[in-house]
Design an enzyme around this catalytic site. Structure first.
Site, PDB file in Angstrom:
ATOM      1  CG  ASP A   8      -0.028 -12.534  -4.382  1.00 50.52           C
ATOM      2  OD1 ASP A   8      -0.914 -12.373  -3.532  1.00 50.52           O
ATOM      3  OD2 ASP A   8       0.650 -13.577  -4.478  1.00 50.52           O
ATOM      4  CG  LEU A   9       1.514  -8.969   0.230  1.00 48.06           C
ATOM      5  CD1 LEU A   9       0.662  -8.613   1.443  1.00 48.06           C
ATOM      6  CD2 LEU A   9       2.934  -8.451   0.416  1.00 48.06           C
ATOM      7  CG  ASP A  10       1.001 -14.929   1.649  1.00 52.41           C
ATOM      8  OD1 ASP A  10       1.843 -15.198   2.513  1.00 52.41           O
ATOM      9  OD2 ASP A  10       0.011 -14.212   1.865  1.00 52.41           O
ATOM     10  CB  THR A  42      -2.645  -9.524  -0.596  1.00 59.27           C
ATOM     11  OG1 THR A  42      -2.557 -10.696   0.224  1.00 59.27           O
ATOM     12  CG2 THR A  42      -3.145  -8.364   0.270  1.00 59.27           C
ATOM     13  N   GLY A  43      -4.900 -11.590  -0.938  1.00 56.34           N
ATOM     14  CA  GLY A  43      -6.049 -12.183  -0.287  1.00 56.34           C
ATOM     15  C   GLY A  43      -6.078 -11.894   1.206  1.00 56.34           C
ATOM     16  CG  ASP A 214       1.792 -17.002  -6.044  1.00 58.28           C
ATOM     17  OD1 ASP A 214       1.826 -18.075  -5.417  1.00 58.28           O
ATOM     18  OD2 ASP A 214       1.246 -15.986  -5.582  1.00 58.28           O
ATOM     19  CG  ASN A 217      -5.472 -15.301  -5.201  1.00 58.65           C
ATOM     20  OD1 ASN A 217      -4.502 -15.880  -5.682  1.00 58.65           O
ATOM     21  ND2 ASN A 217      -5.392 -14.622  -4.076  1.00 58.65           N
TER      22      ASN A 217
END
Length: 266
Positions: A8-10, A42-43, A214, A217
């Site tokens: 994931d990114l954020d 990622t979203g 984290d 999602n």
């Protein structure tokens, strides 16, 4: 050793200010130079993520819009699953007049919002991606990757989450990426199912994947991968749902990069 790494990114790879720190940038460059298959999961929108990838100069798959889109390292779309048009049309206007909630729409290569919010660009420190304003009845309902709602009132979003699930059930996948961000994709869409698609494309299985995340999602991806790691700064709800998974340090500590170096570059 796992030949496929998905992150994931954020809240995971990105620091709190939504940037990639130099140590993390170098880690990803060293990792992919070792022929490890890296996957952004990622979203975020694929246009946004492709800029991040290109700035790093690495080869990587992209799972974006929480699994509604998958692009290969050449930038070619290899998987897409959109919201049904009737649902998308309702989502556009559902809380349009609620001053506490912003409505965001990802449609094809574009991002739309129902009103301006100047600090929205704070999320785009590693790319240049801008929104357009929309009116609910004026936006086509085809090609919708996801609709998401942002608000500083988490309780209001939790109420909305319950209402969306009650209204459409398994026709939608509703999840929080951050406490301030509630995301809606088509039913069956998740980062985990998209990672399965990526793994099969390159001749592996989910058992060959390690993943980091984290948010809610990330739940399916963390649970389905051969090895999943939860960030120390993650949602408590996520930790409680996946108690068998190891919790590592925080995104500010660059915990993913430190662990990747220990696993692959030590």
């Amino acid at each position: 050793m796992y030949p496929v790494v998905a992150s994931d990114l954020d809240g995971t790879l990105l620091a709190g200010d939504h940037t990639l720190k130099p140590y993390t940038k170098e880690t990803l460059q060293l990792l992919t130079a070792r022929d490890i298959h890296f996957v952004f999961a990622t979203g975020r929108h694929h246009i946004d993520v492709s800029q991040i990838r290109d700035n790093l100069g690495i080869s990587a798959f992209m799972i974006t819009s929480n699994g509604a889109r998958v692009h290969n390292p050449a930038g070619e779309l290899i998987f897409a699953h959109d919201l049904d048009g009737d649902i998308a049309g309702e989502l556009f206007g559902l809380v349009h007049d609620d001053a506490k909630i912003l409505t965001n729409v990802y449609r094809r290569d574009d991002w739309y919002m129902n009103r301006d919010r100047l600090d929205q660009q704070d999320f785009f420190r590693e790319s240049d991606f801008n929104y357009q304003l929309f009116e609910p009845g004026m936006l086509p309902t085809d090609g919708i990757c996801k609709v998401y709602y942002t608000s500083d009132d988490h309780d209001r979003l939790t109420e909305l989450e319950a209402a969306l699930n009650a209204r459409w059930g398994d026709r939608v996948n509703v999840s929080f990426s951050l406490p301030v961000c509630l995301e809606v994709m088509a039913g069956g869409v998740s980062k985990g199912h998209a990672l399965n698609q990526v793994a099969k494309t390159i001749g592996y299985s989910l058992a060959d994947c390690v993943s980091f995340g984290d948010g809610m999602n990330d739940k399916e991806m963390l649970a389905m991968a051969g090895k999943g790691f939860i960030m120390g700064n993650s949602h408590q709800r996520l930790k409680e749902l996946l108690p068998e998974l190891e919790v590592i340090g925080t995104n500010e500590e660059e915990a993913v990069s430190h662990l990747l170096r220990k696993m692959y570059l030590g």
